[in-house]
Design a protein around this motif. Structure first.
Motif, short mmCIF file in Angstrom:
data_model
loop_
_atom_site.label_atom_id
_atom_site.label_comp_id
_atom_site.label_asym_id
_atom_site.label_seq_id
_atom_site.Cartn_x
_atom_site.Cartn_y
_atom_site.Cartn_z
N GLN A 1 0.83 -1.21 0.00
CA GLN A 1 0.00 0.00 0.00
C GLN A 1 0.86 1.26 0.00
O GLN A 1 0.56 2.24 -0.69
CB GLN A 1 -0.94 -0.02 1.20
CG GLN A 1 -1.99 -1.12 1.14
CD GLN A 1 -2.73 -1.32 2.45
OE1 GLN A 1 -2.35 -0.77 3.49
NE2 GLN A 1 -3.79 -2.12 2.42
N PHE A 2 1.94 1.23 0.79
CA PHE A 2 2.88 2.35 0.86
C PHE A 2 3.46 2.63 -0.52
O PHE A 2 3.50 3.79 -0.98
CB PHE A 2 3.99 1.98 1.86
CG PHE A 2 5.19 2.87 1.85
CD1 PHE A 2 5.16 4.12 2.47
CD2 PHE A 2 6.38 2.46 1.26
CE1 PHE A 2 6.28 4.94 2.48
CE2 PHE A 2 7.51 3.27 1.27
CZ PHE A 2 7.46 4.51 1.88
N ILE B 1 3.71 5.90 -5.62
CA ILE B 1 3.70 5.97 -7.09
C ILE B 1 2.49 6.75 -7.56
O ILE B 1 2.58 7.54 -8.53
CB ILE B 1 3.75 4.55 -7.69
CG1 ILE B 1 5.11 3.90 -7.38
CG2 ILE B 1 3.51 4.59 -9.20
CD1 ILE B 1 5.23 2.46 -7.83
N GLU B 2 1.37 6.61 -6.88
CA GLU B 2 0.19 7.38 -7.27
C GLU B 2 0.43 8.88 -7.10
O GLU B 2 -0.03 9.69 -7.92
CB GLU B 2 -1.03 6.95 -6.46
CG GLU B 2 -2.32 7.62 -6.92
CD GLU B 2 -3.56 7.01 -6.35
OE1 GLU B 2 -4.59 6.94 -7.07
OE2 GLU B 2 -3.54 6.59 -5.18
N GLU B 3 1.15 9.25 -6.05
CA GLU B 3 1.49 10.67 -5.87
C GLU B 3 2.27 11.18 -7.07
O GLU B 3 1.99 12.27 -7.60
CB GLU B 3 2.32 10.85 -4.60
CG GLU B 3 1.55 10.69 -3.31
CD GLU B 3 2.45 10.75 -2.08
OE1 GLU B 3 1.94 11.12 -1.01
OE2 GLU B 3 3.65 10.44 -2.19
N LEU B 4 3.25 10.41 -7.52
CA LEU B 4 4.07 10.82 -8.65
C LEU B 4 3.28 10.87 -9.95
O LEU B 4 3.48 11.75 -10.79
CB LEU B 4 5.26 9.87 -8.80
CG LEU B 4 6.33 9.96 -7.72
CD1 LEU B 4 7.29 8.77 -7.83
CD2 LEU B 4 7.11 11.26 -7.82
N PRO C 1 0.27 -5.48 -11.33
CA PRO C 1 -0.95 -5.22 -12.10
C PRO C 1 -1.73 -4.02 -11.58
O PRO C 1 -2.17 -3.17 -12.35
CB PRO C 1 -1.74 -6.53 -11.94
CG PRO C 1 -0.70 -7.57 -11.71
CD PRO C 1 0.35 -6.89 -10.90
N ALA C 2 -1.87 -3.92 -10.26
CA ALA C 2 -2.62 -2.80 -9.69
C ALA C 2 -1.88 -1.49 -9.87
O ALA C 2 -2.49 -0.46 -10.19
CB ALA C 2 -2.89 -3.06 -8.20
N HIS D 1 -3.87 7.57 -14.61
CA HIS D 1 -3.42 8.95 -14.48
C HIS D 1 -2.58 9.39 -15.67
O HIS D 1 -2.61 10.58 -16.04
CB HIS D 1 -2.58 9.10 -13.20
CG HIS D 1 -3.34 8.92 -11.93
ND1 HIS D 1 -4.33 9.77 -11.52
CD2 HIS D 1 -3.24 7.96 -10.96
CE1 HIS D 1 -4.81 9.37 -10.35
NE2 HIS D 1 -4.17 8.27 -10.00
N GLN D 2 -1.84 8.46 -16.27
CA GLN D 2 -0.92 8.78 -17.36
C GLN D 2 -1.16 7.80 -18.52
O GLN D 2 -0.44 6.81 -18.68
CB GLN D 2 0.53 8.67 -16.88
CG GLN D 2 0.91 9.55 -15.70
CD GLN D 2 1.02 11.02 -16.09
OE1 GLN D 2 1.10 11.38 -17.27
NE2 GLN D 2 1.02 11.90 -15.10
#
Length: 475
Positions: A213-214, A219-222, A265-266, A274-275
């Protein structure tokens, strides 16, 4: 040694899966947007990589000195310092990190002038220090105990990405999957034994889930807060599912291999939401999330059947080391030509110093490269392989439409152009003249047996050629 290691594991009763052979087949991408981006990426050819973090203060190899592995690779300075004392000192480096000369626009301008088209920047290396304003950790450039956090440019990754994007670069985010600072990867309850997770994942599955999760959230922040990203460049290939271990990845562990499934995969699905069209490079983990492969510090002997990129240092080290020895411009351009002729891209790394700037030698190299590229770039960009790829000192590329061919003569350092350039394997179209990039002269050629000979007049031989000379013709 590897066979002996595996034998010991089996004798100890570890339940190992059947591991695949070392050379895995490339798994082609199916997402049409990604395929389009990959095709564009193969046109860019030349990129800049930057390894940078507080470790530049010590001038030691990035991250690895805190990893209890092979001493020759992870040498700590000063020699003989107790491990935990060293770790404490290393993790305190951010409190001294104040790169007041940090000016990413200066980097971007120099890289653009050199003819580079894309950037890969280390947002986080294995030591877990974040060069971006993550909300998941306090071990970051914007933390209150970091002197540079008061600087308007404190969110370094954002500043770097914006500066290079403003100069027309495509952007790649380097991100380390392992995190040696995270308590979810190196749990302080146990000492680290090697580069791998230091607790039993089967025994503590919730802790590993927290690490998944961390990683996902970082990566989602980036992917969601740093503008357009073209490449997610993931390092730390030992973090992989147990079923995808290879002989090579097993050799990176002194402990029994574990199922370090980070849930690619997730991560990939989220990142591409996002990209769209994002190129994902889960390097060394051969499978659907390795859109291109990354031979490190080496150039393959022949063309590869899949997209690839040689990542290589301009000096000897990935990160800043005082007095590092930089490759000559001649060597760098010869590497570039060799790589492109074999169908690859060249990602050239520079490590900024603790003050936030490149070594002056790096700027000199970039300037010299740029002078050559300004004349000869048409033989590099938007090209594809053509057999025989290389014949002696001559490398070949062809434009994507297949109409023009470039025969690139690798000029030995401090030598002038010879009177005849010879090669075999490609025959110019009958009646065509050979054009020399950087000169208005067009040269005749003749066939001798199976060899093509281009005759160079003395006036052209005496010209101030450097590094490599491009002969362009129709086929």
């Amino acid at each position: 040694m590897r066979k002996y290691f595996l034998l010991l594991l089996f004798m100890a009763g570890y339940n190992l899966p059947m591991f695949a052979q070392e050379e895995h087949p490339y798994v082609p991408e199916t997402d049409t947007a990604v395929l389009h981006k990959l095709d564009n990426w193969q046109d860019w050819k030349f990129g800049l990589m930057i390894h940078w973090g507080p470790y530049s203060i010590k001038g030691v190899v990035e991250s690895w000195s805190i990893c209890p592995e092979d001493e020759g690779w992870t040498q700590r300075k000063p020699y003989g310092i107790p491990y935990y004392q060293y770790l404490q000192e290393y993790e305190a480096l951010p409190t001294k990190f104040n790169p007041v000369k940090f000016n990413p626009s200066k980097w971007a301008d120099a890289a653009k002038a050199a003819g580079m088209k894309y950037l890969v920047f280390t947002t986080k290396h294995h030591d877990g220090f974040n060069m971006f304003d993550t909300k998941q950790s306090d071990y970051k450039i914007t933390a209150a105990n970091v002197p540079f956090s008061k600087n308007p440019k404190a969110n370094i990754a954002r500043e770097v990405f914006d500066a290079f994007r403003n100069d027309g670069f495509h952007i790649g985010a380097y991100f380390s999957k392992p995190d040696w600072h995270s308590p979810y990867y190196w749990w302080p309850y146990f000492p680290p034994k090697d580069r791998n997770v230091n607790y039993e994942i089967k025994k503590y599955p919730e802790r590993w889930k927290q690490f998944q999760q961390f990683t996902y959230k970082q990566i989602e922040e980036l992917m969601s807060g740093y503008g357009k990203i073209d490449i997610l460049w993931l390092d730390g290939g030992w973090v992989r599912p147990l079923s995808m271990q290879t002989e090579e990845s097993l050799s990176w562990s002194k402990t029994p291999p574990q199922d370090q499934d980070i849930n690619m995969p997730a991560i990939t699905e989220m990142a591409r939401e996002h990209q769209p069209g994002l190129i994902v490079v889960d390097r060394s983990v051969h499978g659907p999330y390795e859109n291109y492969r990354t031979p490190e510090q080496q150039i393959p002997a022949k063309p590869l059947s899949y997209p690839w990129e040689t990542c290589m240092t301009m000096g000897n080290s990935w990160s800043y080391v005082p007095g590092d020895q930089y490759k000559s411009t001649n060597t760098i351009i010869h590497n570039l030509v060799d790589i492109v002729a074999k169908g690859g891209n060249y990602l050239l790394n520079i490590g900024p110093g603790p003050d936030g700037d490149f070594d002056p030698v790096a700027y000199t190299r970039l300037d010299s490269i740029g002078q050559w590229m300004s004349v000869n770039g048409s033989a590099i960009y938007n090209t594809r392989v053509i057999a025989p790829y290389k014949d002696g000192k001559v490398c070949f590329t062809q434009l994507k439409d297949g109409h023009l061919v470039n025969a690139i003569y690798l000029l030995p350092e401090n030598e002038q152009l010879p009177g005849i350039i010879s090669f075999t394997g490609i025959v110019p179209r009958r009646g065509t003249k050979v054009r020399v990039l950087g000169s208005k002269q067009k040269l005749p050629w003749k066939v001798s047996g199976n060899q093509i000979n281009i005759v160079i007049p003395k006036s052209l031989q005496k010209a101030a050629w450097k590094y490599a000379v491009v002969f362009q013709f129709e086929k």
